[in-house]
Design a protein around this motif. Structure first.
Motif, PDB file in Angstrom:
ATOM      1  N   SER A  34       0.824  -1.219   0.000  1.00  0.00           N
ATOM      2  CA  SER A  34       0.000   0.000   0.000  1.00  0.00           C
ATOM      3  C   SER A  34       0.854   1.263   0.000  1.00  0.00           C
ATOM      4  O   SER A  34       0.451   2.290  -0.541  1.00  0.00           O
ATOM      5  CB  SER A  34      -1.002  -0.001   1.146  1.00  0.00           C
ATOM      6  N   GLU A  35       2.042   1.182   0.581  1.00  0.00           N
ATOM      7  CA  GLU A  35       2.920   2.354   0.521  1.00  0.00           C
ATOM      8  C   GLU A  35       3.276   2.668  -0.940  1.00  0.00           C
ATOM      9  O   GLU A  35       3.293   3.829  -1.350  1.00  0.00           O
ATOM     10  CB  GLU A  35       4.188   2.079   1.327  1.00  0.00           C
ATOM     11  N   VAL A  37       1.499   1.872  -3.619  1.00  0.00           N
ATOM     12  CA  VAL A  37       0.291   2.382  -4.268  1.00  0.00           C
ATOM     13  C   VAL A  37       0.163   3.877  -4.006  1.00  0.00           C
ATOM     14  O   VAL A  37      -0.057   4.694  -4.907  1.00  0.00           O
ATOM     15  CB  VAL A  37      -0.966   1.637  -3.750  1.00  0.00           C
ATOM     16  N   SER A  38       0.330   4.234  -2.736  1.00  0.00           N
ATOM     17  CA  SER A  38       0.203   5.620  -2.315  1.00  0.00           C
ATOM     18  C   SER A  38       1.204   6.514  -3.044  1.00  0.00           C
ATOM     19  O   SER A  38       0.862   7.575  -3.568  1.00  0.00           O
ATOM     20  CB  SER A  38       0.418   5.676  -0.803  1.00  0.00           C
ATOM     21  N   ILE A  39       2.435   6.083  -3.110  1.00  0.00           N
ATOM     22  CA  ILE A  39       3.487   6.934  -3.666  1.00  0.00           C
ATOM     23  C   ILE A  39       3.464   6.976  -5.192  1.00  0.00           C
ATOM     24  O   ILE A  39       3.649   8.034  -5.793  1.00  0.00           O
ATOM     25  CB  ILE A  39       4.869   6.500  -3.107  1.00  0.00           C
ATOM     26  N   HIS A  41       0.822   6.625  -7.065  1.00  0.00           N
ATOM     27  CA  HIS A  41      -0.349   7.446  -7.395  1.00  0.00           C
ATOM     28  C   HIS A  41      -0.010   8.927  -7.248  1.00  0.00           C
ATOM     29  O   HIS A  41      -0.272   9.735  -8.142  1.00  0.00           O
ATOM     30  CB  HIS A  41      -1.488   7.060  -6.450  1.00  0.00           C
ATOM     31  N   GLU A  42       0.616   9.279  -6.133  1.00  0.00           N
ATOM     32  CA  GLU A  42       0.927  10.677  -5.908  1.00  0.00           C
ATOM     33  C   GLU A  42       1.957  11.203  -6.901  1.00  0.00           C
ATOM     34  O   GLU A  42       1.863  12.345  -7.351  1.00  0.00           O
ATOM     35  CB  GLU A  42       1.407  10.888  -4.469  1.00  0.00           C
ATOM     36  N   VAL A 101      -1.997   4.230 -11.204  1.00  0.00           N
ATOM     37  CA  VAL A 101      -2.455   3.029 -10.504  1.00  0.00           C
ATOM     38  C   VAL A 101      -3.921   3.301 -10.142  1.00  0.00           C
ATOM     39  O   VAL A 101      -4.243   4.322  -9.530  1.00  0.00           O
ATOM     40  CB  VAL A 101      -1.553   2.720  -9.279  1.00  0.00           C
ATOM     41  N   HIS A 103      -7.834   1.976  -8.686  1.00  0.00           N
ATOM     42  CA  HIS A 103      -8.392   1.036  -7.714  1.00  0.00           C
ATOM     43  C   HIS A 103      -9.531   0.228  -8.322  1.00  0.00           C
ATOM     44  O   HIS A 103     -10.212   0.664  -9.247  1.00  0.00           O
ATOM     45  CB  HIS A 103      -8.858   1.767  -6.458  1.00  0.00           C
ATOM     46  N   THR A 104      -9.709  -0.960  -7.797  1.00  0.00           N
ATOM     47  CA  THR A 104     -10.793  -1.828  -8.240  1.00  0.00           C
ATOM     48  C   THR A 104     -11.709  -2.093  -7.047  1.00  0.00           C
ATOM     49  O   THR A 104     -11.365  -1.785  -5.906  1.00  0.00           O
ATOM     50  CB  THR A 104     -10.243  -3.151  -8.801  1.00  0.00           C
ATOM     51  N   SER A 105     -12.872  -2.670  -7.322  1.00  0.00           N
ATOM     52  CA  SER A 105     -13.894  -2.790  -6.279  1.00  0.00           C
ATOM     53  C   SER A 105     -13.536  -3.771  -5.173  1.00  0.00           C
ATOM     54  O   SER A 105     -14.095  -3.718  -4.086  1.00  0.00           O
ATOM     55  CB  SER A 105     -15.229  -3.213  -6.905  1.00  0.00           C
ATOM     56  N   ASP A 106     -12.606  -4.673  -5.444  1.00  0.00           N
ATOM     57  CA  ASP A 106     -12.232  -5.632  -4.403  1.00  0.00           C
ATOM     58  C   ASP A 106     -11.153  -5.066  -3.486  1.00  0.00           C
ATOM     59  O   ASP A 106     -10.589  -5.800  -2.680  1.00  0.00           O
ATOM     60  CB  ASP A 106     -11.774  -6.941  -5.044  1.00  0.00           C
ATOM     61  N   GLY A 107     -10.866  -3.785  -3.617  1.00  0.00           N
ATOM     62  CA  GLY A 107      -9.840  -3.180  -2.776  1.00  0.00           C
ATOM     63  C   GLY A 107      -8.439  -3.393  -3.324  1.00  0.00           C
ATOM     64  O   GLY A 107      -7.460  -3.089  -2.659  1.00  0.00           O
ATOM     65  N   ASN A 108      -8.348  -3.938  -4.546  1.00  0.00           N
ATOM     66  CA  ASN A 108      -7.043  -4.085  -5.167  1.00  0.00           C
ATOM     67  C   ASN A 108      -6.739  -2.903  -6.089  1.00  0.00           C
ATOM     68  O   ASN A 108      -7.576  -2.013  -6.271  1.00  0.00           O
ATOM     69  CB  ASN A 108      -6.974  -5.398  -5.957  1.00  0.00           C
ATOM     70  N   PHE A 109      -5.553  -2.954  -6.651  1.00  0.00           N
ATOM     71  CA  PHE A 109      -5.112  -1.883  -7.529  1.00  0.00           C
ATOM     72  C   PHE A 109      -4.498  -2.488  -8.774  1.00  0.00           C
ATOM     73  O   PHE A 109      -4.034  -3.629  -8.756  1.00  0.00           O
ATOM     74  CB  PHE A 109      -4.083  -0.998  -6.811  1.00  0.00           C
TER      75      PHE A 109
ATOM     76  N   LYS B  61      -0.484   6.607   4.619  1.00  0.00           N
ATOM     77  CA  LYS B  61      -0.612   6.144   3.232  1.00  0.00           C
ATOM     78  C   LYS B  61      -1.878   6.683   2.587  1.00  0.00           C
ATOM     79  O   LYS B  61      -2.893   5.997   2.516  1.00  0.00           O
ATOM     80  CB  LYS B  61      -0.618   4.610   3.194  1.00  0.00           C
ATOM     81  N   PRO B  62      -1.806   7.921   2.151  1.00  0.00           N
ATOM     82  CA  PRO B  62      -2.990   8.537   1.539  1.00  0.00           C
ATOM     83  C   PRO B  62      -3.195   8.015   0.119  1.00  0.00           C
ATOM     84  O   PRO B  62      -2.247   7.564  -0.521  1.00  0.00           O
ATOM     85  CB  PRO B  62      -2.606  10.015   1.500  1.00  0.00           C
ATOM     86  N   ASP B  83     -16.181   1.534  -3.013  1.00  0.00           N
ATOM     87  CA  ASP B  83     -14.762   1.208  -3.241  1.00  0.00           C
ATOM     88  C   ASP B  83     -13.858   1.897  -2.226  1.00  0.00           C
ATOM     89  O   ASP B  83     -12.789   1.392  -1.894  1.00  0.00           O
ATOM     90  CB  ASP B  83     -14.323   1.645  -4.650  1.00  0.00           C
ATOM     91  N   SER B  86     -13.475  -0.448   0.677  1.00  0.00           N
ATOM     92  CA  SER B  86     -12.576  -1.597   0.463  1.00  0.00           C
ATOM     93  C   SER B  86     -11.117  -1.137   0.451  1.00  0.00           C
ATOM     94  O   SER B  86     -10.215  -1.867   0.864  1.00  0.00           O
ATOM     95  CB  SER B  86     -12.912  -2.385  -0.807  1.00  0.00           C
TER      96      SER B  86
END
Lengths: 227, 227
Positions: A34-35, A37-39, A41-42, A101, A103-109, B61-62, B83, B86
């Motif tokens: 998740s770190e 994903v966060s970075i 994306h930003e 990146v 996001h999808t509905s299952d909480g994945n990316f 982790k924003p 979403d 999730s």
């Protein structure tokens, strides 16, 4: 040229790509850290912001469109893609979208590359041209010194490249993780098969884009269906 | 407190609000001037970027979520709002969304305020609390010096405020164009009617948020349905 309606797509370059390698987000299966994903994306929003500011500084009217507004669960949403066209028609805004990146509905990316977006928008919107700009002049027939630029590539109905066989070596581009030239070729082939000519040109020579739009001779590669 | 799942919503403050006044985008009917659309949108992305960077600097982790990814043609898309949950459950990411100018399918644009988003997310997601932070301590019973903070506001089934009548004067906040305290109260009432307690607290005293989460006495206003 002013009458052209344009949609801009940019990739990650040294922003998103760099971080997605660092966080191992292209070689590892889901879920991504998740770190990361966060970075990632930003970093993409930051790059997009720089692109938008550059457009504003030239008194153009960009409108940033994140891919999450038209791709849901990795599927393109046609209505939302068509909105990009009404944006250009009614307001002379220039939609600027980008690989990211999402996001999808299952909480994945999932990483959606700028090249995939080029294919996705081209096949839905059927533009007059689809132009990829890179740091090289186009597609070459050999990788090393002495290789020649291939000005035209004909594609058969089955999607096979007919004229020259381009030389592609992604191993040399370790950071271009979402596919490099090979991915651009693959996405280009899909676009060409929809009947849309694809140009691959050097973005460091913007006058070549004008040459294409004005139907002049240009330096670069044009891919189209065989006549 | 670490176990709480949080979604952050921010408004425009001196970014989006300032520009939307400058381009007359709240008093004039649609269509907005495209230059204004372009600049308001970009100013909100810039502000969001600053918020995200602040979160990253605290090793949180924003994940920035633009409103265009869950509001289509001014209607909330429930699946896409879910979403956000999730995202927090599976990845310990903190979704950060914001008021913005969003596009519609007819090529028009609409301003979606952070306060409206608070209502929209609260009614769909039914959070334990809905907390508005502003630059003042909460809702007051008088506007001038000598006014008292109202700690609790009870709301009847019909949505009427039962206890004190709050004093609201938006004329004093010329730049708070998307509604100021009045809009916050209106959106809060709608949220409270869904059975969700709403807190209005001073964002310059973040410890007050912790007081709320830890069920301690706090300085601020709590609005809830009458028991």
């Amino acid at each position: 040229v002013k009458d052209y309606k344009v949609i801009i797509v940019h990739g990650g370059g040294s922003f998103g790509h760099y971080w997605s390698v660092k966080y191992d987000m292209h070689t590892k299966p889901l879920p991504y850290p998740s770190e990361g994903v966060s970075i990632v994306h930003e970093s993409m929003i930051k790059l997009n912001h720089m692109v938008i500011e550059k457009f504003l500084s030239h008194e153009l009217k960009p409108f940033s469109v994140p891919p999450s507004s038209y791709v849901f669960n990795n599927l393109p949403c046609k209505d939302r893609i068509l909105d990009l066209v009404s944006m250009t028609r009614k307001n002379d805004l220039i939609p600027v979208t980008y690989g990211d990146v999402v996001h999808t509905s299952d909480g994945n990316f999932s990483i959606l590359s700028g090249d995939t977006i080029m294919n996705l928008l081209s096949t839905h919107l059927k533009p007059r041209y689809s132009i990829f700009t890179t740091g090289v002049d186009g597609i070459y027939d050999k990788l090393d010194n002495g290789g020649n630029l291939i000005p035209n590539i004909s594609v058969s109905g089955g999607g096979n490249v007919l004229s020259h066989q381009p030389a592609i070596d992604n191993e040399r581009m370790p950071f271009d993780v979402t596919g490099g030239m090979k991915r651009k070729m693959e996405e280009s082939l899909k676009i060409v098969k929809e009947g849309i000519p694809v140009y691959l040109v050097n973005g460091f020579h913007p006058e070549r884009l004008l040459d294409i739009l004005n139907n002049r001779d240009f330096v670069g590669t044009c891919m189209r269906m065989e006549q």
